[in-house]
Scaffold this motif. Structure first.
Motif, PDB file in Angstrom:
ATOM      1  N   ALA A 196       0.797  -1.229   0.000  1.00  0.00           N
ATOM      2  CA  ALA A 196       0.000   0.000   0.000  1.00  0.00           C
ATOM      3  C   ALA A 196       0.827   1.276   0.000  1.00  0.00           C
ATOM      4  O   ALA A 196       0.259   2.380  -0.010  1.00  0.00           O
ATOM      5  CB  ALA A 196      -0.962   0.008   1.189  1.00  0.00           C
ATOM      6  N   ASN A 197       2.144   1.180  -0.003  1.00  0.00           N
ATOM      7  CA  ASN A 197       3.002   2.367  -0.122  1.00  0.00           C
ATOM      8  C   ASN A 197       3.140   2.742  -1.592  1.00  0.00           C
ATOM      9  O   ASN A 197       3.959   2.179  -2.313  1.00  0.00           O
ATOM     10  CB  ASN A 197       4.381   2.119   0.479  1.00  0.00           C
ATOM     11  CG  ASN A 197       4.397   2.165   1.978  1.00  0.00           C
ATOM     12  OD1 ASN A 197       4.173   1.158   2.641  1.00  0.00           O
ATOM     13  ND2 ASN A 197       4.648   3.349   2.537  1.00  0.00           N
ATOM     14  N   VAL A 198       2.343   3.697  -2.042  1.00  0.00           N
ATOM     15  CA  VAL A 198       2.411   4.134  -3.435  1.00  0.00           C
ATOM     16  C   VAL A 198       3.686   4.941  -3.672  1.00  0.00           C
ATOM     17  O   VAL A 198       4.294   4.869  -4.739  1.00  0.00           O
ATOM     18  CB  VAL A 198       1.166   4.952  -3.799  1.00  0.00           C
ATOM     19  CG1 VAL A 198       1.268   5.491  -5.230  1.00  0.00           C
ATOM     20  CG2 VAL A 198      -0.090   4.096  -3.649  1.00  0.00           C
ATOM     21  N   GLU A 199       4.114   5.696  -2.670  1.00  0.00           N
ATOM     22  CA  GLU A 199       5.370   6.451  -2.749  1.00  0.00           C
ATOM     23  C   GLU A 199       6.482   5.593  -2.140  1.00  0.00           C
ATOM     24  O   GLU A 199       6.458   5.292  -0.947  1.00  0.00           O
ATOM     25  CB  GLU A 199       5.242   7.773  -2.002  1.00  0.00           C
ATOM     26  CG  GLU A 199       6.441   8.697  -2.196  1.00  0.00           C
ATOM     27  CD  GLU A 199       6.234  10.056  -1.548  1.00  0.00           C
ATOM     28  OE1 GLU A 199       6.457  11.081  -2.229  1.00  0.00           O
ATOM     29  OE2 GLU A 199       5.842  10.097  -0.376  1.00  0.00           O
ATOM     30  N   VAL A 200       7.448   5.211  -2.955  1.00  0.00           N
ATOM     31  CA  VAL A 200       8.500   4.312  -2.475  1.00  0.00           C
ATOM     32  C   VAL A 200       9.601   5.062  -1.735  1.00  0.00           C
ATOM     33  O   VAL A 200      10.292   4.490  -0.891  1.00  0.00           O
ATOM     34  CB  VAL A 200       9.093   3.481  -3.634  1.00  0.00           C
ATOM     35  CG1 VAL A 200       8.026   2.649  -4.298  1.00  0.00           C
ATOM     36  CG2 VAL A 200       9.772   4.375  -4.663  1.00  0.00           C
ATOM     37  N   ARG A 201       9.788   6.336  -2.053  1.00  0.00           N
ATOM     38  CA  ARG A 201      10.652   7.245  -1.319  1.00  0.00           C
ATOM     39  C   ARG A 201      10.235   8.648  -1.702  1.00  0.00           C
ATOM     40  O   ARG A 201       9.403   8.825  -2.595  1.00  0.00           O
ATOM     41  CB  ARG A 201      12.140   7.002  -1.623  1.00  0.00           C
ATOM     42  CG  ARG A 201      12.561   7.130  -3.061  1.00  0.00           C
ATOM     43  CD  ARG A 201      14.035   6.792  -3.252  1.00  0.00           C
ATOM     44  NE  ARG A 201      14.457   6.925  -4.624  1.00  0.00           N
ATOM     45  CZ  ARG A 201      14.337   5.974  -5.542  1.00  0.00           C
ATOM     46  NH1 ARG A 201      13.805   4.809  -5.211  1.00  0.00           N
ATOM     47  NH2 ARG A 201      14.758   6.177  -6.780  1.00  0.00           N
ATOM     48  N   LYS A 202      10.770   9.633  -1.038  1.00  0.00           N
ATOM     49  CA  LYS A 202      10.296  11.001  -1.217  1.00  0.00           C
ATOM     50  C   LYS A 202      10.286  11.407  -2.688  1.00  0.00           C
ATOM     51  O   LYS A 202      11.327  11.413  -3.366  1.00  0.00           O
ATOM     52  CB  LYS A 202      11.203  11.959  -0.430  1.00  0.00           C
ATOM     53  CG  LYS A 202      10.682  13.383  -0.368  1.00  0.00           C
ATOM     54  CD  LYS A 202       9.431  13.474   0.460  1.00  0.00           C
ATOM     55  CE  LYS A 202       8.995  14.912   0.652  1.00  0.00           C
ATOM     56  NZ  LYS A 202       7.740  15.022   1.426  1.00  0.00           N
ATOM     57  N   GLY A 203       9.097  11.688  -3.223  1.00  0.00           N
ATOM     58  CA  GLY A 203       8.955  12.160  -4.596  1.00  0.00           C
ATOM     59  C   GLY A 203       8.990  11.089  -5.658  1.00  0.00           C
ATOM     60  O   GLY A 203       8.858  11.398  -6.851  1.00  0.00           O
ATOM     61  N   VAL A 204       9.137   9.814  -5.276  1.00  0.00           N
ATOM     62  CA  VAL A 204       9.194   8.715  -6.253  1.00  0.00           C
ATOM     63  C   VAL A 204       8.037   7.759  -5.980  1.00  0.00           C
ATOM     64  O   VAL A 204       7.938   7.181  -4.892  1.00  0.00           O
ATOM     65  CB  VAL A 204      10.532   7.951  -6.168  1.00  0.00           C
ATOM     66  CG1 VAL A 204      10.545   6.789  -7.158  1.00  0.00           C
ATOM     67  CG2 VAL A 204      11.698   8.899  -6.422  1.00  0.00           C
ATOM     68  N   HIS A 205       7.166   7.612  -6.977  1.00  0.00           N
ATOM     69  CA  HIS A 205       5.975   6.796  -6.824  1.00  0.00           C
ATOM     70  C   HIS A 205       6.033   5.546  -7.700  1.00  0.00           C
ATOM     71  O   HIS A 205       6.706   5.523  -8.730  1.00  0.00           O
ATOM     72  CB  HIS A 205       4.725   7.601  -7.198  1.00  0.00           C
ATOM     73  CG  HIS A 205       4.454   8.756  -6.292  1.00  0.00           C
ATOM     74  ND1 HIS A 205       5.198   9.924  -6.326  1.00  0.00           N
ATOM     75  CD2 HIS A 205       3.532   8.928  -5.309  1.00  0.00           C
ATOM     76  CE1 HIS A 205       4.734  10.762  -5.413  1.00  0.00           C
ATOM     77  NE2 HIS A 205       3.735  10.174  -4.777  1.00  0.00           N
ATOM     78  N   LYS A 206       5.306   4.527  -7.275  1.00  0.00           N
ATOM     79  CA  LYS A 206       5.147   3.341  -8.123  1.00  0.00           C
ATOM     80  C   LYS A 206       4.477   3.751  -9.425  1.00  0.00           C
ATOM     81  O   LYS A 206       3.598   4.621  -9.446  1.00  0.00           O
ATOM     82  CB  LYS A 206       4.288   2.296  -7.398  1.00  0.00           C
ATOM     83  CG  LYS A 206       4.936   1.678  -6.182  1.00  0.00           C
ATOM     84  CD  LYS A 206       3.968   0.750  -5.465  1.00  0.00           C
ATOM     85  CE  LYS A 206       4.610   0.111  -4.248  1.00  0.00           C
ATOM     86  NZ  LYS A 206       3.640  -0.686  -3.454  1.00  0.00           N
ATOM     87  N   ARG A 207       4.855   3.098 -10.504  1.00  0.00           N
ATOM     88  CA  ARG A 207       4.277   3.398 -11.817  1.00  0.00           C
ATOM     89  C   ARG A 207       3.010   2.570 -11.992  1.00  0.00           C
ATOM     90  O   ARG A 207       3.007   1.532 -12.635  1.00  0.00           O
ATOM     91  CB  ARG A 207       5.313   3.113 -12.892  1.00  0.00           C
ATOM     92  CG  ARG A 207       6.486   4.095 -12.858  1.00  0.00           C
ATOM     93  CD  ARG A 207       7.625   3.722 -13.763  1.00  0.00           C
ATOM     94  NE  ARG A 207       8.405   2.621 -13.247  1.00  0.00           N
ATOM     95  CZ  ARG A 207       9.716   2.491 -13.354  1.00  0.00           C
ATOM     96  NH1 ARG A 207      10.424   3.427 -13.952  1.00  0.00           N
ATOM     97  NH2 ARG A 207      10.340   1.448 -12.867  1.00  0.00           N
ATOM     98  N   HIS A 208       1.914   3.097 -11.433  1.00  0.00           N
ATOM     99  CA  HIS A 208       0.654   2.343 -11.399  1.00  0.00           C
ATOM    100  C   HIS A 208      -0.330   2.749 -12.481  1.00  0.00           C
ATOM    101  O   HIS A 208      -1.255   2.000 -12.796  1.00  0.00           O
ATOM    102  CB  HIS A 208      -0.002   2.482 -10.026  1.00  0.00           C
ATOM    103  CG  HIS A 208      -0.115   3.900  -9.550  1.00  0.00           C
ATOM    104  ND1 HIS A 208      -0.992   4.809 -10.095  1.00  0.00           N
ATOM    105  CD2 HIS A 208       0.547   4.571  -8.569  1.00  0.00           C
ATOM    106  CE1 HIS A 208      -0.881   5.962  -9.476  1.00  0.00           C
ATOM    107  NE2 HIS A 208       0.057   5.860  -8.553  1.00  0.00           N
ATOM    108  N   GLY A 209      -0.174   3.934 -13.047  1.00  0.00           N
ATOM    109  CA  GLY A 209      -1.047   4.361 -14.143  1.00  0.00           C
ATOM    110  C   GLY A 209      -2.432   4.819 -13.727  1.00  0.00           C
ATOM    111  O   GLY A 209      -3.262   5.108 -14.595  1.00  0.00           O
ATOM    112  N   LEU A 210      -2.711   4.920 -12.426  1.00  0.00           N
ATOM    113  CA  LEU A 210      -4.043   5.303 -11.962  1.00  0.00           C
ATOM    114  C   LEU A 210      -4.177   6.829 -11.909  1.00  0.00           C
ATOM    115  O   LEU A 210      -3.300   7.516 -11.413  1.00  0.00           O
ATOM    116  CB  LEU A 210      -4.306   4.734 -10.573  1.00  0.00           C
ATOM    117  CG  LEU A 210      -4.229   3.219 -10.413  1.00  0.00           C
ATOM    118  CD1 LEU A 210      -4.422   2.840  -8.950  1.00  0.00           C
ATOM    119  CD2 LEU A 210      -5.265   2.529 -11.276  1.00  0.00           C
TER     120      LEU A 210
END
Length: 225
Positions: A196-210
C-alpha cells in the motif's frame, strides 16, 4: 464486481520476505506495541507504524496470502471519484482492482509503513478516518482500504526521534528483503515498497497508471480579508 482473489495463492516465491520484528530491528527501531486495525494506538509521540496481516513480530508470512478486493470499497471510491482511469483509459472497478492487485507482494505480512511527525496515535487515527478517495487528512496508503480483509489487519508501532529517517529505513530494508522471483510478479518491478506504499521514497511513486482516484483539489481563491 464480485469479490475475487487477484493473486494466485498457488504461486509460491519460495522464500518469505521479512517479519515485522526483523523489519524494525534492521531499521534500528524498538517495537512499542501492536493493536488491531481500527483501534487507537497508545503512542502519543513521533514515530513510525507498520500495518501487517499478523500481530506477531516473528511471523514472516502473515495471514493474507492473496489480494482480495472489496467491491464496496470501489463503489465508495466511485461515489467521490466517478471517472477513474488506468493508463489514460476509463477503468471499471474490476480493472482498478486488477491493477492494484498487480502490486501485491506474495508471502509477506507487511502491507504498509508510515511516519508520524508529531504523534503516532493522531496520525493512525487520521489514517483510519480518511475515506477512500479523499485527499486528507491521510490519503497515503489508500490501497489498503480496498482489501476485503481490512478489519483483520494489525498496526505495529515504534517511537522515533527522526520519523522521516526511520520511515526511509523501513522502506529501504523492506525493499531489500523482497526476493527476485516476487519482484518479477509485480506490475512495477523496480520501485519496490510494501503493497500500500504508493510512494517508495520522497517524490518517487510506483508506476501504477491510476488517475482520477482522488477528489479534485479545491482551487485557491486568493481572497484576502
Amino acid at each position: 464486481m464480485t469479490k475475487t482473489k487477484i493473486s494466485d495463492a498457488s504461486i509460491s516465491i519460495g522464500r518469505m520476505t521479512i517479519s515485522v520484528g526483523d523489519l524494525f530491528t534492521r531499521s534500528g527501531l524498538e517495537p512499542d506495541g501492536v493493536v488491531p486495525w481500527g483501534t487507537s494506538v497508545p503512542l502519543n509521540v513521533p514515530g513510525v507504524y507498520v500495518v501487517a496481516s499478523t500481530p506477531s513480530l516473528g511471523d514472516a508470512a502473515g495471514h493474507v496470502p492473496t489480494y482480495s478486493p472489496d467491491p464496496l470499497a470501489f463503489r465508495a471510491l466511485r461515489m467521490l471519484c466517478p471517472n477513474p482511469t488506468i493508463d489514460g483509459r476509463a477503468a471499471s472497478d474490476h480493472e482498478l482492482a486488477s491493477r492494484i492487485g498487480a502490486f501485491w507482494i506474495p508471502e509477506t505480512p507487511i502491507l504498509y509503513a508510515g511516519l508520524a511527525g508529531t504523534s503516532v496515535q493522531t496520525r493512525v487515527r487520521q489514517y483510519y478516518s480518511t475515506a477512500i478517495g479523499q485527499r486528507s487528512p491521510h490519503a497515503g496508503g489508500w490501497w489498503l482500504k480496498t482489501m476485503a480483509e481490512l478489519d483483520d489487519l494489525y498496526v505495529h508501532f515504534a517511537a522515533a526521534s527522526d520519523p522521516a529517517g526511520a520511515e526511509s529505513n523501513l522502506l529501504r530494508t523492506f525493499a531489500a528483503s523482497v526476493p527476485a522471483p516476487a519482484m518479477r510478479t509485480l506490475h512495477d518491478k523496480e520501485r519496490i515498497a510494501p503493497f500500500a506504499n504508493v510512494e517508495v521514497r520522497k517524490g518517487v511513486h510506483k508506476r501504477h497508471g491510476l488517475k482520477g482516484v482522488k477528489m479534485p483539489q479545491k482551487p485557491f481563491s486568493g481572497a484576502t480579508a
